[in-house]
Design an enzyme around this catalytic site. Structure first.
Site, short mmCIF file in Angstrom:
data_model
loop_
_atom_site.label_atom_id
_atom_site.label_comp_id
_atom_site.label_asym_id
_atom_site.label_seq_id
_atom_site.Cartn_x
_atom_site.Cartn_y
_atom_site.Cartn_z
N ILE A 17 57.85 51.86 -56.02
CA ILE A 17 58.51 52.02 -57.32
C ILE A 17 59.47 53.20 -57.35
O ILE A 17 60.22 53.36 -58.30
CB ILE A 17 57.49 52.16 -58.48
N GLY A 18 59.46 54.01 -56.34
CA GLY A 18 60.36 55.16 -56.38
C GLY A 18 60.59 55.70 -54.99
O GLY A 18 59.73 55.60 -54.11
N GLY A 20 62.24 59.27 -53.67
CA GLY A 20 62.92 60.52 -53.97
C GLY A 20 63.32 61.22 -52.69
O GLY A 20 63.20 60.65 -51.59
N ALA A 21 63.77 62.45 -52.85
CA ALA A 21 64.20 63.21 -51.69
C ALA A 21 63.00 63.56 -50.81
O ALA A 21 63.14 63.81 -49.63
CB ALA A 21 64.91 64.46 -52.15
N LYS A 40 52.13 58.78 -54.89
CA LYS A 40 53.29 59.38 -54.23
C LYS A 40 52.86 59.83 -52.83
O LYS A 40 51.89 60.59 -52.69
CB LYS A 40 53.78 60.58 -55.06
N ASP A 184 63.43 71.40 -62.93
CA ASP A 184 64.11 70.14 -62.61
C ASP A 184 63.88 69.14 -63.75
O ASP A 184 63.56 67.97 -63.51
CB ASP A 184 63.57 69.59 -61.27
#
Ligand SMILES: Nc1ncnc2c1ncn2[C@@H]1O[C@H](COP(=O)(O)OP(=O)(O)OP(=O)(O)O)[C@@H](O)[C@H]1O
Length: 461
Positions: A17-18, A20-21, A40, A184
């Protein structure tokens, strides 16, 4: 690479679903309870902290490397891996010295210190394998960016804008009270549940330091305060003077306040005021520093919201409006825009305000400690997952060498589409007062914002 139908303990991965960096995020279902989770997966970079090792190519390589590692992990264990859970309290209590050895755990530790707040994503488990770390969190189906831009969820409901904004403020206030500065804050790091409650996530850039090192910390430029972009360290030959200036000029807390101001613009105007709060690189921002009323020229703000934003988006971080004050003012404001559905919004009753801003701190049960691997000092020093010289680690070092060879640079991850110019802008600006000709390179992100709601003429006429 897909990991659907792979299992980590009792969590069955259903989809990615994601990305990121620093990690890959998967949707998973706990096979015992049928409850949904987001997991994650993050990989440790040996000895580097998060902010110094990212660039466009590096980001790609990192997630590709993580995917390769996961593929090997699942293959070797016939798609079902069993890995130990680390005691959450011992992670939350880790010290700065511990973070030096395990930089990856800074994000998890700072997140755990504040995740009891009702508007901060809850971490349920941290699972540590030799290959990577899995953070098991509550799952939310949509992020605030998608909700604002794609679902147009906030265009007509002023009460909803107030609810979501106050919940974000309440979450950040709680973080600050606990000495955690997020650094952030942006719509992509704010998730929503089906009842429009918002949840802050991604503490990857967060810090406990009262002031922030400028020019190195990567975040989204749209939300970054000007002092973090343009602090000129080279001006100060003595490190003592430099540190003093930094303390004075880059307080971490005020950076989060600036980001909140930009989010309030996103929620009410469905766009960003500028790409980057940098006078040299962004003309809109340059004109804003000369005259605050530029905001009214480029955005459909009501007088009340303009007045509020002028107090939040102060160039001097020390003069920015406090979070408490911001919450009170948003609660009582009666108009966000100069026309349309948000031009009239109700002030909140005290009880509604209290409901939106209540942290509702719950003490979560920590299952018995025997089940867990404690992250005590000896564990960190001898952490087999971190320091053992396995083939995997050797290869990791080689890959990291590759990454560092590719060169990293600050702001390398910005999503800028230099080829796109909105018709609202032109490439030159003849006079200082000619705000209608503000040149501006639009990113895909900005393009999406603009296409949605505010056509350029309605902003400038
Ligand atoms: N708990 C969650 N529930 C649902 N989706 C999530 C959750 N956590 C993260 N995501 C999704 O995964 C994306 C990446 O997650 P996150 O921001 O934590 O990773 P990152 O590697 O730190 O990313 P970035 O490059 O933005 O710093 C988020 O933008 C979001 O869309």
């Amino acid at each position: 690479m897909k990991f659907e139908d792979c299992r980590v303990n009792s969590y069955l991965i259903t989809s990615q679903i994601g990305e990121g960096a620093y990690g890959l995020v998967y949707h998973a279902i706990d096979m015992h309870t049928d409850k949904e989770y987001a997991i994650k997966a993050v990989v440790q970079s040996s000895g580097t902290s998060r902010e110094v090792d990212v660039d466009g190519g590096g980001t790609f390589k990192k997630s590709a490397r993580l995917q390769r590692r996961l593929a090997r992990l699942f293959k070797e264990s016939s798609n079902i891996v069993r890995i130990p859970s680390i005691d959450l309290e011992s992670i939350a209590n880790m010290s700065e010295a511990n973070f030096q050895k395990l930089p990856l755990y800074r994000e998890i530790s700072l997140h755990l210190r504040v995740h009891h707040h009702k508007n901060i994503v809850t971490i349920h488990e941290v699972l540590q394998s030799a290959v990577c770390t899995f953070i098991v969190m509550d799952y939310y189906p949509i992020d605030l960016f998608t909700s604002i831009v794609d679902s147009k969820h906030f265009t007509t409901n002023g009460l909803l804008v107030k609810k979501v904004f106050l919940q974000i403020c309440s979450a950040l206030d709680y973080c600050h009270e606990h000495g955690v500065y997020h650094c952030d804050v942006k719509p992509e790091n704010l998730l929503l549940d089906a009842d429009d409650n918002v949840f802050l996530c991604d503490f990857g850039l967060s810090t406990t330091s009262a002031y922030i090192e400028p020019n190195v910390c990567i975040g989204s430029s749209y939300y970054m305060p000007p002092e973090r972009i343009s602090f000129d360290s080279a001006k100060y030959s003595s490190s003592k003077v430099r540190d003093h200036k930094l303390k004075k000029n880059c307080p971490s807390c005020s950076g989060d306040l600036w980001s909140l101001g930009i989010i309030l613009i996103n929620l009410t105007c469905i766009r960003n005021p500028w790409l980057k709060a940098d006078k040299k690189e962004d003309n809109t921002f340059y004109y804003f520093t000369k005259d605050f009323t530029v905001l009214k020229q480029i955005l459909p703000l009501s007088d009340a919201l303009f007045s509020l934003l002028s107090k939040i988006l102060q160039l001097d971080p020390k003069r920015r409006m406090s979070l408490q004050r911001m919450m009170k003012e948003v609660s009582s404001i009666t108009s966000f825009t100069n026309s349309g559905p948000l031009s009239k919004v109700p002030p909140l009753a005290k009880s509604v305000y209290a409901k939106f801003t209540d942290p509702v701190v719950t003490t979560k049960e920590n299952p018995s400690s025997e089940q867990y691997t404690h992250m005590d000092k000896s564990n960190i020093d001898e952490n087999p997952f971190y320091s053992s010289s396995t083939d995997e680690n050797d290869q990791g070092r080689e890959e990291e060498q590759e990454d560092s060879d590719s060169g990293s640079g600050s702001f390398g991850t910005l999503d800028t589409d230099a080829g796109f110019h909105s018709s609202f802008t032109s490439t030159s600006c003849d006079s200082d007062n000619d705000y209608t000709k503000l040149p501006n390179k639009m990113s895909l992100f900005e393009k999406k914002f603009n296409e949605l709601h505010m056509n350029t003429s309605s902003l400038t006429n």
